[in-house]
Design a protein around this motif. Structure first.
Motif, short mmCIF file in Angstrom:
data_model
loop_
_atom_site.label_atom_id
_atom_site.label_comp_id
_atom_site.label_asym_id
_atom_site.label_seq_id
_atom_site.Cartn_x
_atom_site.Cartn_y
_atom_site.Cartn_z
N HIS A 89 0.84 -1.20 0.00
CA HIS A 89 0.00 0.00 0.00
C HIS A 89 0.88 1.25 0.00
O HIS A 89 0.62 2.20 -0.75
N LEU A 90 1.93 1.25 0.83
CA LEU A 90 2.85 2.39 0.89
C LEU A 90 3.59 2.57 -0.43
O LEU A 90 3.81 3.69 -0.90
N ALA A 92 2.55 1.49 -3.49
CA ALA A 92 1.60 1.88 -4.54
C ALA A 92 1.19 3.34 -4.42
O ALA A 92 0.95 4.02 -5.43
N SER A 93 1.13 3.84 -3.18
CA SER A 93 0.70 5.23 -2.95
C SER A 93 1.86 6.23 -3.03
O SER A 93 1.65 7.43 -2.87
N LYS A 95 4.46 6.50 -0.98
CA LYS A 95 5.07 6.88 0.30
C LYS A 95 6.45 6.26 0.49
O LYS A 95 7.27 6.77 1.24
N SER A 115 -0.67 -5.11 -7.04
CA SER A 115 -0.68 -3.80 -6.37
C SER A 115 0.16 -2.79 -7.16
O SER A 115 -0.22 -1.64 -7.32
#
Length: 315
Positions: A89-90, A92-93, A95, A115
């Motif tokens: 998630h980090l 893909a976003s 971060k 992802s």
């Protein structure tokens, strides 16, 4: 530069991950932000015990862990608070710029492909391994297990990805590409090898030198060695056993055989996805974790994923 580390992945996690970060910080002065993803109740006591301190160290709490025997897709879907799910998630976003883990290999591959997704134009991502050469250099072998069954078009793409990796990560100028086969002559091999040869021969993006045999893996005949994942995984596991055999026979410090120890290379990169993803060995040690971070740093600095995307714009 922001690198995410799955602190809960590996047989000796989170201890070896913590020790690996300490080793990396002691050997590197670069301002890399390390995001430690995992159960803080287990990580923080070790951070204090080993006196790991840096303004570039950040912690992301992940209360769940995906075990080795869990179904990758199901586990990623059901364990949204796991270290691997949060890591992707980090990534893909945006971060973090790279993600490394020695955890569930299947979950890492599923996360990388769904992802982060494959680079546009890449039919299937591949995983590669470094092969030590007798002359002191290193080569790259791919695929080593992600794609057991392949079509000729896949091997042709692997050759491009492997060439870019060899050039920009291993520092090999104009790397040569060999097709793993049962003979040197054109027309040799099974149906896959026979159909792949003309594609590689016509590919202007690579330096194709023809077929290579098993005896050529460790000499300097080819820098990039291309095969299907079934063959590559067998070669990889055999090569990994060399160090264990050398150790048993008192040759662990041999200048050449010692280079077969997996921890020297850290982990296996997933090539053909949009951002750097590195998968570590389940028995990863502190040195392996440190080297995984170094590899992630090199992949970010070289913009290897951007270069790979550019090479597939016109294919």
């Amino acid at each position: 530069m922001n690198i995410g580390i799955d602190m809960m992945g590996g047989d000796f996690a989170p201890l070896e991950a913590v020790k690996g970060i300490l080793l990396y910080l002691s050997n590197n002065n670069t301002a890399v932000n390390l995001y430690c993803i995992g159960d803080e109740s287990l990580i923080q006591p070790l951070i204090k015990e080993y006196e790991v301190s840096s303004p570039n160290l950040h912690f992301v709490h992940a209360p769940e862990t995906i075990g080795y025997h869990e179904h990758p897709t199901k586990a990623l879907k059901e364990k949204q608070q796991s270290s691997i799910a949060i890591g992707f998630h980090l990534l893909a976003s945006g971060k973090i710029d790279a993600f490394i883990s020695a955890g569930n290999t299947g979950a890492m591959l599923v996360g990388a492909m769904f992802s982060i997704k494959a680079i546009e134009g890449v039919n299937r991502p591949t995983i590669a391994t470094v092969i030590p050469k007798v002359n002191g250099s290193t080569g790259v072998l791919l695929d080593v297990g992600l794609n057991a069954d392949c079509k000729p078009e896949l091997l042709n793409q692997f050759a491009i990805l492997g060439s870019l990796y060899a050039e920009h990560i291993l520092g090999i100028n104009h790397p040569s590409v060999g097709l793993v086969n049962v003979g040197e002559e054109e027309g040799k091999g099974n149906i896959l090898a026979q159909a792949t040869y003309p594609l590689l021969k016509e590919n202007k993006q690579i330096n194709f030198i023809g077929n290579i045999e098993g005896r050529d893996f460790f000499n300097d005949k080819a820098n990039v060695m291309v095969c299907d994942g079934f063959t590559g995984n067998i070669v990889l596991k055999m090569a990994e056993s060399f160090y264990d055999l050398a150790k048993e026979r008192g040759l662990a410090n041999d200048e050449y055989l010692s280079r077969f120890h997996y921890e020297n290379y850290g982990g296996t990169p997933v090539l053909g996805v949009a951002k750097p993803v590195i998968i570590g060995h389940g028995i990863s040690s502190a040195k392996a974790f440190s080297n995984m971070v170094s590899l992630a740093e090199k992949m970010i600095c070289s913009n290897i994923c951007i270069k790979m995307a550019a090479s597939f714009q016109f294919t």
